[in-house]
Scaffold this active site. Structure first.
Site, PDB file in Angstrom:
ATOM      1  N   SER A 557       0.824  -1.126  -0.256  1.00 51.11           N
ATOM      2  CA  SER A 557       0.149  -0.022  -0.350  1.00 51.11           C
ATOM      3  C   SER A 557       0.593   1.099  -0.085  1.00 51.11           C
ATOM      4  O   SER A 557       1.611   1.079  -1.237  1.00 51.11           O
ATOM      5  CB  SER A 557      -0.526  -0.038   1.084  1.00 51.11           C
ATOM      6  OG  SER A 557      -2.279   0.909   1.426  1.00 51.11           O
ATOM      7  N   ASP A 643      -9.596  -4.108  -5.926  1.00 50.41           N
ATOM      8  CA  ASP A 643      -8.806  -2.689  -4.281  1.00 50.41           C
ATOM      9  C   ASP A 643      -9.644  -1.416  -4.608  1.00 50.41           C
ATOM     10  O   ASP A 643      -9.704  -0.794  -5.718  1.00 50.41           O
ATOM     11  CB  ASP A 643      -7.437  -3.013  -4.776  1.00 50.41           C
ATOM     12  CG  ASP A 643      -7.061  -2.254  -3.207  1.00 50.41           C
ATOM     13  OD1 ASP A 643      -8.080  -0.940  -2.662  1.00 50.41           O
ATOM     14  OD2 ASP A 643      -5.757  -2.488  -3.051  1.00 50.41           O
ATOM     15  N   HIS A 675      -8.222  -4.908  -1.489  1.00 51.12           N
ATOM     16  CA  HIS A 675      -6.752  -4.595  -0.837  1.00 51.12           C
ATOM     17  C   HIS A 675      -6.537  -5.872   0.171  1.00 51.12           C
ATOM     18  O   HIS A 675      -5.266  -5.440   0.280  1.00 51.12           O
ATOM     19  CB  HIS A 675      -7.489  -2.617   0.398  1.00 51.12           C
ATOM     20  CG  HIS A 675      -6.298  -2.418   0.250  1.00 51.12           C
ATOM     21  ND1 HIS A 675      -4.885  -1.483  -0.395  1.00 51.12           N
ATOM     22  CD2 HIS A 675      -5.836  -1.885   1.063  1.00 51.12           C
ATOM     23  CE1 HIS A 675      -3.929  -1.070  -0.346  1.00 51.12           C
ATOM     24  NE2 HIS A 675      -4.297  -1.390   1.012  1.00 51.12           N
TER      25      HIS A 675
END
Length: 704
Positions: A557, A643, A675
């Protein structure tokens, strides 16, 4: 190092240049067309990338299967969690060998005075057990399954649960009558996670999101009425703010909270009159964060408020609940470097969470004299926190504890005696002994002289860390004041047992060393995050822990942004880079306020749309913009089609750009996931086994 044979050519994404113009700067972007998720050409390209990655890693399939077997073999697949008391029931979860998802259960108390959780065994029936929700049953026929809300009324007669079957974090809430077993007609689609019952069980409070996936509205649903008649309790129009709601442990108030990265605000609604007008706690002030917790002291409703108004590392004050903006009684004053994290209030005392010297701490706060009794642990590195404490007046506090070498442990802390009661330690099969492993913290010197902590864990049989160069897996994040805690991992043992040292670079932008540590790694100081990581890697090489040929980096991320940045900054320092759902096209995303979460992110990264200096600064580091014609380390980017936080298009574009300069870059895109990656524990284990097999191959430990 084993070099995987190339038996197929990598997919080549067609160049379809568009020009993006901001602040007088023209940027040609050849791969923005990959954002068209519904375009068959885009899907075909992603499928081709997956096929290429499968082909390139086919030789690792036996190793992946061995690692999966190791993870599975070390895990007690049929197990139960430690029961938590709420009302007249003990609530707990089951896992069953061969089943992907957990099973939520409960059993009745044997006595209203019983606070000692029953010791449960998978082989012994639990008297009076009720299965509330079997995730395996609910997931039948679905490729993805995620539970975003789960709650039972205080009375124990009804249950709500919210399910996502796509990975896009939109949950459909349903309600079940636990007395009759019937599904109630109440079905609430497209909710955010965290729906909750009112204390009396008559209502459900839930939130919904706007087009940018921002939770912006709190709703009140009365059971048995049409969803179309639900009452809008609160709406937050400012696109920088997230919104959420939950009841105080005392059941006295519904707290509606909203916050950006730097500012927060709360409103209270009387729980016995949920249609009444919300009351403001403190007015919104730019740059001031706070959150409140209700208590009753000497018959008076009070709020404990943790805030940073003139207190960088936060201060704890007590105010009257009827007049929150009135006089403040300072309970815990601000101490620089002593970061207060949160307070949980109970009837007779409170639990204070804080961070000192890079570690999380817990202290019991006395209402009588304001004293704090800190819980002590004997390991140099550990993580600790309170949780699973729904009751208002318990004699015990549930605590979670662990370290790099100590498996996750559940304690109950007896407040009266100060005794820690061990309830359960995560079983690790196969003869695991924590004494076979070691953990330590070292310090790297950053370019500006700042000392950056680096945590290490290794297996002792391979010698002391630093005695000879060995493979090192260096992990980093460094955003949102998020701290990487010293936590245990079963999959990580497959690395350690092959001689790899696992390390965490606690770089600026995280929260490990207090709020200033975070401030020094955000906005126009963001490059410190990247250079700190590089300096930590250089330190490990210089001190003999590893060599560039044996060093692999990982981040996900916002940590994936870190991975892309260090690939450009120091490509010769790493043998490989593993980027999970990486935020590598940051400038394109943050320039477009129509994309999910963009406006919210301006407080973290800056607003390049309206500020030319921020635009120039972000352009100087965002990975996609700064791919160079150099020899890159091997790169594996993992993403998910659904995501909503970091869209698949970012790593897809990045890999396409890397291929232009001849980089050995692989893309793996889960076509039904979000995600957090794939759902189901066995699927997650296989995914991690795939990543670890690739990583071990990169550092030359695949045959160890």
């Amino acid at each position: 190092m084993t070099t995987d044979a190339v038996s197929a050519l990598p997919p080549v994404a067609p160049r379809k240049p568009i020009v993006r113009r901001h602040h007088g700067d023209d940027v040609e972007d050849a791969y923005e067309w990959l954002r068209a998720k519904e375009d068959p050409e885009v899907i075909a390209h992603l499928e081709a990338e997956n096929a290429y990655t499968r082909d390139r890693t086919a030789h690792l399939a036996p190793l992946q299967e061995r690692i999966f077997g190791e993870i599975k073999g070390r895990t007690l697949e049929t197990d139960l969690s430690v029961p938590t008391r709420r009302g007249d029931w003990w609530y707990y979860g089951r896992t069953v060998e061969g089943s992907q998802y957990g099973i939520q259960c409960r059993a009745p108390l044997t006595s209203p005075d019983d606070w000692t959780p029953p010791v449960l065994s998978p082989d012994t029936p639990v008297p009076g057990e009720q299965v509330l929700l079997d995730g395996n049953v609910e997931a039948e026929g679905e490729e993805f399954f995620s539970l975003g809300s789960f709650e039972v009324t205080t009375a124990g007669d009804r249950m709500l649960y919210g399910v996502d079957v796509a990975g896009d974090e939109r949950y459909t809430v349903r309600v079940r009558d636990l007395v009759t077993g019937e599904q109630l007609p109440d079905v609430i689609p497209d909710t955010f996670a965290g729906a909750t019952f009112s204390p009396d069980g008559r209502f459900i409070v839930y939130t919904t999101v706007d087009d940018a996936w921002r939770p912006d509205t709190v709703w009140l649903h009365e059971l048995g009425t049409p969803v179309e008649d639900d009452v809008k309790l609160f709406h937050e129009p400012d696109e920088r703010f997230w919104l959420g709601a939950g009841f105080t442990r005392s059941d006295r108030y519904l707290v509606i909270g909203m916050g950006s990265s730097i500012t927060s605000e709360e409103w209270l609604v009387d729980a016995d009159d949920l249609r009444s007008a919300p009351r403001l706690v403190w007015p919104r002030t730019e740059g001031v964060e706070y959150d409140s917790s209700h208590a009753v002291i000497d018959g008076e409703d009070v709020l404990f408020i943790l805030h940073n108004d003139g207190a960088l590392d936060f201060e704890l004050v007590k105010v009257s609940a009827s007049d929150p903006t009135g006089p403040r009684d300072v309970v815990v004053p601000h101490q620089p470097g002593h970061r207060l994290l949160g307070v949980s209030t109970f009837r007779d005392w409170a639990v204070l969470g804080y961070r000192r010297e890079g570690l999380a701490r817990l202290g019991m706060l006395s209402y009588r004299d304001g004293s704090i009794s800190e819980l002590e642990f004997d390991e140099p590195l550990y993580s600790v926190g309170s949780g699973g404490n729904p009751e208002w007046a318990p004699p015990l506090i549930r605590i979670g504890y662990g370290s790099f070498i100590t498996p996750g442990t559940v304690f109950d802390y007896d407040v009266a005696t100060g005794e820690l009661l061990l309830r359960k330690r995560q079983p690790v099969l196969g003869g695991y002994d924590s004494a076979d492993y070691a953990q330590a913290r070292v310090w790297a010197t950053a370019q500006d002289g700042t000392q950056v902590p680096v945590s290490l864990v290794w297996k002792r049989s391979f010698g002391e860390a630093g005695a000879a160069a060995r493979p090192v897996h260096l992990y980093g994040y460094g955003s949102y004041e998020h701290s990487i805690e010293p936590g245990f991992s079963v999959p990580r043992l497959s690395e350690l047992d092959r001689g790899v040292i696992f390390a965490v670079a606690h770089v600026r932008g995280g929260g490990e060393m207090g709020r200033q540590w975070y401030e020094d790694g955000k906005l126009l100081h963001k490059r410190n995050t990247f250079t700190d990581f590089v300096d930590c890697a250089r330190h490990l090489v210089a001190e003999g822990y590893t060599t560039p040929e044996q060093l692999v980096a990982e981040g996900g991320s916002a940590g994936g942004l870190l991975m892309g940045a260090i690939a450009n900054l120091a490509p010769d320092l790493f043998a490989g880079i593993l980027a999970d759902v990486p935020f590598v096209d940051a400038l394109t995303t943050i320039l477009d306020p129509s994309l999910p979460l963009t406006v919210i992110e301006w407080d973290e990264w800056g607003d390049p749309l309206h500020n030319a200096d921020v635009y120039a600064y972000m352009k100087s580091y965002t990975p996609y913009e700064n791919v160079r014609d150099v020899t890159y380390p091997r790169i594996l980017a993992v993403t998910s089609l659904n995501d909503t936080r970091v869209m698949y298009v970012e790593p897809a574009k990045w890999v396409a750009r890397l291929r232009e300069v001849g980089a050995d870059a692989l893309l793996k895109c889960e076509m039904v996931a979000g995600h957090g990656g794939v759902s189901g524990r066995y699927n997650a284990w296989r995914e991690r086994a795939f990543e670890l097999a690739w990583l071990l191959d990169v550092v030359g430990a695949a045959d160890a």
